[in-house]
Scaffold this motif. Structure first.
Motif, PDB file in Angstrom:
ATOM      1  N   LEU A 160       6.301  -7.817  -4.432  1.00 30.52           N
ATOM      2  CA  LEU A 160       6.342  -6.415  -5.359  1.00 30.52           C
ATOM      3  C   LEU A 160       7.025  -5.208  -4.781  1.00 30.52           C
ATOM      4  O   LEU A 160       7.505  -4.375  -5.334  1.00 30.52           O
ATOM      5  N   ALA A 161       7.102  -5.251  -3.350  1.00 38.83           N
ATOM      6  CA  ALA A 161       7.690  -4.205  -2.748  1.00 38.83           C
ATOM      7  C   ALA A 161       8.767  -4.745  -1.877  1.00 38.83           C
ATOM      8  O   ALA A 161       9.967  -3.697  -1.460  1.00 38.83           O
ATOM      9  N   ALA A 162       8.924  -5.894  -1.391  1.00 39.85           N
ATOM     10  CA  ALA A 162       9.997  -6.244  -0.385  1.00 39.85           C
ATOM     11  C   ALA A 162       9.991  -7.835  -0.323  1.00 39.85           C
ATOM     12  O   ALA A 162       9.074  -8.744  -0.439  1.00 39.85           O
ATOM     13  N   GLY A 163      11.264  -8.315   0.172  1.00 39.53           N
ATOM     14  CA  GLY A 163      11.432  -9.843   0.278  1.00 39.53           C
ATOM     15  C   GLY A 163      10.871 -10.157   1.775  1.00 39.53           C
ATOM     16  O   GLY A 163      10.488  -9.290   2.402  1.00 39.53           O
ATOM     17  N   TYR A 164      10.592 -11.607   1.888  1.00 37.11           N
ATOM     18  CA  TYR A 164      10.081 -12.072   2.998  1.00 37.11           C
ATOM     19  C   TYR A 164      10.752 -11.723   4.272  1.00 37.11           C
ATOM     20  O   TYR A 164      10.117 -11.107   5.258  1.00 37.11           O
ATOM     21  N   ALA A 165      12.085 -11.755   4.427  1.00 39.92           N
ATOM     22  CA  ALA A 165      12.895 -11.119   5.673  1.00 39.92           C
ATOM     23  C   ALA A 165      12.673  -9.761   5.801  1.00 39.92           C
ATOM     24  O   ALA A 165      12.699  -9.340   6.973  1.00 39.92           O
ATOM     25  N   GLU A 166      12.620  -8.970   4.791  1.00 40.54           N
ATOM     26  CA  GLU A 166      12.310  -7.566   4.783  1.00 40.54           C
ATOM     27  C   GLU A 166      11.119  -7.286   5.581  1.00 40.54           C
ATOM     28  O   GLU A 166      10.894  -6.159   6.329  1.00 40.54           O
ATOM     29  N   VAL A 167      10.107  -7.639   5.034  1.00 38.84           N
ATOM     30  CA  VAL A 167       8.776  -7.574   5.738  1.00 38.84           C
ATOM     31  C   VAL A 167       8.771  -7.700   7.100  1.00 38.84           C
ATOM     32  O   VAL A 167       8.064  -7.111   8.023  1.00 38.84           O
ATOM     33  N   LEU A 168       9.198  -8.948   7.602  1.00 42.20           N
ATOM     34  CA  LEU A 168       9.278  -9.471   8.841  1.00 42.20           C
ATOM     35  C   LEU A 168       9.993  -8.790   9.741  1.00 42.20           C
ATOM     36  O   LEU A 168       9.719  -8.355  10.662  1.00 42.20           O
ATOM     37  N   ASP A 169      11.249  -8.095   9.118  1.00 41.72           N
ATOM     38  CA  ASP A 169      12.228  -7.180   9.820  1.00 41.72           C
ATOM     39  C   ASP A 169      11.393  -6.109  10.078  1.00 41.72           C
ATOM     40  O   ASP A 169      11.414  -5.399  11.266  1.00 41.72           O
ATOM     41  N   ALA A 170      10.721  -5.265   9.154  1.00 42.91           N
ATOM     42  CA  ALA A 170      10.013  -4.015   9.384  1.00 42.91           C
ATOM     43  C   ALA A 170       8.796  -4.295  10.567  1.00 42.91           C
ATOM     44  O   ALA A 170       8.865  -3.491  11.167  1.00 42.91           O
ATOM     45  N   GLU A 203       0.759  -1.011   0.095  1.00 42.73           N
ATOM     46  CA  GLU A 203      -0.047   0.109   0.071  1.00 42.73           C
ATOM     47  C   GLU A 203       0.944   1.233  -0.194  1.00 42.73           C
ATOM     48  O   GLU A 203       0.368   2.333  -0.294  1.00 42.73           O
ATOM     49  N   ALA A 204       2.055   1.100   0.221  1.00 44.54           N
ATOM     50  CA  ALA A 204       3.280   2.136   0.225  1.00 44.54           C
ATOM     51  C   ALA A 204       3.666   2.259  -1.105  1.00 44.54           C
ATOM     52  O   ALA A 204       3.000   1.597  -2.173  1.00 44.54           O
ATOM     53  N   ASP A 205       4.548   3.144  -1.517  1.00 44.91           N
ATOM     54  CA  ASP A 205       5.203   3.341  -2.846  1.00 44.91           C
ATOM     55  C   ASP A 205       6.104   2.111  -2.748  1.00 44.91           C
ATOM     56  O   ASP A 205       7.116   1.992  -2.234  1.00 44.91           O
ATOM     57  N   PRO A 206       5.832   0.974  -3.628  1.00 50.11           N
ATOM     58  CA  PRO A 206       6.725  -0.017  -3.590  1.00 50.11           C
ATOM     59  C   PRO A 206       8.281   0.029  -4.055  1.00 50.11           C
ATOM     60  O   PRO A 206       8.957  -0.812  -3.543  1.00 50.11           O
ATOM     61  N   ARG A 207       8.426   1.044  -4.688  1.00 48.32           N
ATOM     62  CA  ARG A 207      10.000   1.208  -4.949  1.00 48.32           C
ATOM     63  C   ARG A 207      10.613   1.909  -3.947  1.00 48.32           C
ATOM     64  O   ARG A 207      11.963   2.172  -3.821  1.00 48.32           O
ATOM     65  N   SER A 208      10.066   2.737  -3.114  1.00 50.27           N
ATOM     66  CA  SER A 208      10.872   3.697  -2.069  1.00 50.27           C
ATOM     67  C   SER A 208      10.139   3.678  -0.759  1.00 50.27           C
ATOM     68  O   SER A 208      10.833   4.543   0.345  1.00 50.27           O
ATOM     69  N   TRP A 209       9.476   2.713  -0.316  1.00 47.63           N
ATOM     70  CA  TRP A 209       8.814   2.806   0.954  1.00 47.63           C
ATOM     71  C   TRP A 209      10.256   2.632   2.125  1.00 47.63           C
ATOM     72  O   TRP A 209      11.169   2.127   1.957  1.00 47.63           O
ATOM     73  N   THR A 210       9.848   3.310   3.400  1.00 51.62           N
ATOM     74  CA  THR A 210      10.699   3.023   4.311  1.00 51.62           C
ATOM     75  C   THR A 210       9.853   2.675   5.470  1.00 51.62           C
ATOM     76  O   THR A 210       8.588   2.691   5.527  1.00 51.62           O
ATOM     77  N   VAL A 211      10.499   2.099   6.672  1.00 49.58           N
ATOM     78  CA  VAL A 211       9.799   1.800   7.979  1.00 49.58           C
ATOM     79  C   VAL A 211       8.971   2.754   8.638  1.00 49.58           C
ATOM     80  O   VAL A 211       7.913   2.695   8.985  1.00 49.58           O
ATOM     81  N   GLU A 212       9.720   4.224   8.393  1.00 45.52           N
ATOM     82  CA  GLU A 212       9.012   5.441   8.771  1.00 45.52           C
ATOM     83  C   GLU A 212       7.614   5.697   8.068  1.00 45.52           C
ATOM     84  O   GLU A 212       6.678   6.339   8.721  1.00 45.52           O
ATOM     85  N   ASP A 213       7.590   5.224   6.756  1.00 41.03           N
ATOM     86  CA  ASP A 213       6.283   5.456   6.136  1.00 41.03           C
ATOM     87  C   ASP A 213       5.168   4.582   6.643  1.00 41.03           C
ATOM     88  O   ASP A 213       4.054   5.130   6.468  1.00 41.03           O
ATOM     89  N   LEU A 214       5.544   3.595   7.233  1.00 36.07           N
ATOM     90  CA  LEU A 214       4.265   2.628   7.638  1.00 36.07           C
ATOM     91  C   LEU A 214       4.062   3.117   9.419  1.00 36.07           C
ATOM     92  O   LEU A 214       3.072   2.621   9.692  1.00 36.07           O
ATOM     93  N   ARG A 215       5.048   3.842   9.883  1.00 35.23           N
ATOM     94  CA  ARG A 215       4.700   3.770  11.438  1.00 35.23           C
ATOM     95  C   ARG A 215       3.564   4.553  11.759  1.00 35.23           C
ATOM     96  O   ARG A 215       2.976   4.110  12.727  1.00 35.23           O
ATOM     97  N   PRO A 216       3.071   5.524  11.245  1.00 37.23           N
ATOM     98  CA  PRO A 216       1.843   6.237  11.400  1.00 37.23           C
ATOM     99  C   PRO A 216       0.608   5.199  11.575  1.00 37.23           C
ATOM    100  O   PRO A 216      -0.336   5.306  12.257  1.00 37.23           O
ATOM    101  N   TYR A 217       0.522   4.319  10.525  1.00 35.74           N
ATOM    102  CA  TYR A 217      -0.249   3.097  10.383  1.00 35.74           C
ATOM    103  C   TYR A 217      -0.274   2.210  11.590  1.00 35.74           C
ATOM    104  O   TYR A 217      -1.321   1.683  11.925  1.00 35.74           O
ATOM    105  N   THR A 218       0.907   1.571  11.756  1.00 34.37           N
ATOM    106  CA  THR A 218       1.139   0.447  12.541  1.00 34.37           C
ATOM    107  C   THR A 218       0.937   1.226  14.235  1.00 34.37           C
ATOM    108  O   THR A 218       0.363   0.325  14.957  1.00 34.37           O
ATOM    109  N   ASP A 219       1.400   2.403  14.286  1.00 31.13           N
ATOM    110  CA  ASP A 219       1.081   3.006  15.543  1.00 31.13           C
ATOM    111  C   ASP A 219      -0.271   2.940  15.751  1.00 31.13           C
ATOM    112  O   ASP A 219      -1.151   2.890  16.972  1.00 31.13           O
ATOM    113  N   THR A 220      -1.256   3.328  14.941  1.00 28.62           N
ATOM    114  CA  THR A 220      -2.653   3.391  14.947  1.00 28.62           C
ATOM    115  C   THR A 220      -3.360   2.171  15.353  1.00 28.62           C
ATOM    116  O   THR A 220      -4.286   1.937  16.123  1.00 28.62           O
TER     117      THR A 220
END
Length: 290
Positions: free
Chosen positions: A247-257, A209-226
């Motif tokens: 489409l945006a990240a590998g398995y380990a990258e998603v889990l680490d985030a 749901e983020a920009d698949p080419r340039s997302w960062t953990v901080e882009d996701l934080r407002p949503y996960t904090d909610t």
């Protein structure tokens, strides 16, 4: 160093294009996942990430798919639960659910899901025939997975309020507009859903749901904090959304985030998010015995 906590991946898919087309995988953006993905593809990545069990989720509204997914679960040990599809509006839905439970692997059917996100009626969940079907899901001792977009959340709230006997699991956090960087009106709808005790949410699907080419953990934080504030760790569960996540990240990258975004919960909170909630809500066997 303390080893990572065991993980139950509460949301992933598989599909075989030689068996049937996945007609939703269209266009250039989805081209990287327009191929067959099997459990054999997932197992090395999941094993390397410390995943001890998974929940396999339907992808198409085809009756034959659910028995196939149950057979996959029956044949191996990784898949501890299956979220299947059946026609909620069918008059004989109770018989259909019973027949699915009687199949090989039928004991691993834990939930039903319909692609509500593709329904043009934003109040599809409130149709009398749909509510009747949802009551049958509850009577069968199953959970219902919600795959909706933000504008469909109000109907999900009303459905969950009408059916307190049924546990609703919100997939992909209701698909918030991460790429646009706004939480409105998604956050308000999400909090209304979380206010109902029979609701749970998956920490899944956010990277796409983020920009698949340039997302960062901080882009996701407002949503996960909610999500954390609304549901708390006892009603949140991690899901990779593999292979769509590719489409945006590998398995380990998603889990680490996800681990980074839930770090403030401490070990007990993370145990819930990464295993305990899924085990309890879906009634999964203890990962040590899977």
């Amino acid at each position: 160093m303390t080893p990572p906590l065991p993980v139950i991946d509460a949301h992933h898919h598989v599909w075989d294009l030689a068996v049937r087309d996945q007609d939703w995988i269209t266009g250039e953006d989805l081209a990287p996942i327009r191929r067959t993905f099997t459990l054999a593809d997932l197992e090395p990545e999941a094993g390397a990430a410390g995943v001890v069990a998974t929940v396999l989720v339907q992808t198409v509204t085809v009756a034959d798919e659910t028995p196939e997914l149950l057979a996959l679960a029956h044949a191996g040990s990784l898949v501890a639960g299956v979220v299947g599809w059946t026609d909620l509006t069918a008059p004989d839905i109770a018989d259909t659910l019973a027949a699915l439970r009687a199949l090989p692997g039928g004991g691993r059917l834990v939930s039903i899901r319909h692609q509500v996100q593709g329904e043009p009626d934003p109040e599809w969940l409130l149709r009398p025939d749909v509510l009747r079907g949802l009551r049958a899901v509850a009577a069968a001792g199953l959970v219902y997975d919600l795959i909706v977009r933000p504008h469909q959340l109000p109907a999900a709230v009303r459905a969950a309020a009408l059916l307190p006997e049924l546990t609703f699991v919100l997939d992909h956090a209701g698909k918030p507009p991460v790429a646009r960087g706004t939480t409105h009106p998604w956050a308000g709808h999400l909090r209304a859903l979380a206010a109902l005790p029979n609701t749970v949410c998956k920490l899944s699907g956010l990277v796409t749901e983020a920009d698949p080419r340039s997302w960062t953990v901080e882009d996701l934080r407002p949503y996960t904090d909610t999500l954390i504030e609304a549901f708390g760790p006892g009603r949140l569960m991690f899901g990779s959304d593999w292979p769509v996540c590719r489409l945006a990240a590998g398995y380990a990258e998603v889990l680490d985030a996800a681990r980074e975004l839930t770090g403030r919960l401490g070990e007990d909170g993370q145990r819930s998010v990464f295993a305990g909630t899924a085990r309890r809500v879906y009634g999964l066997r203890d990962p040590a015995t899977v």
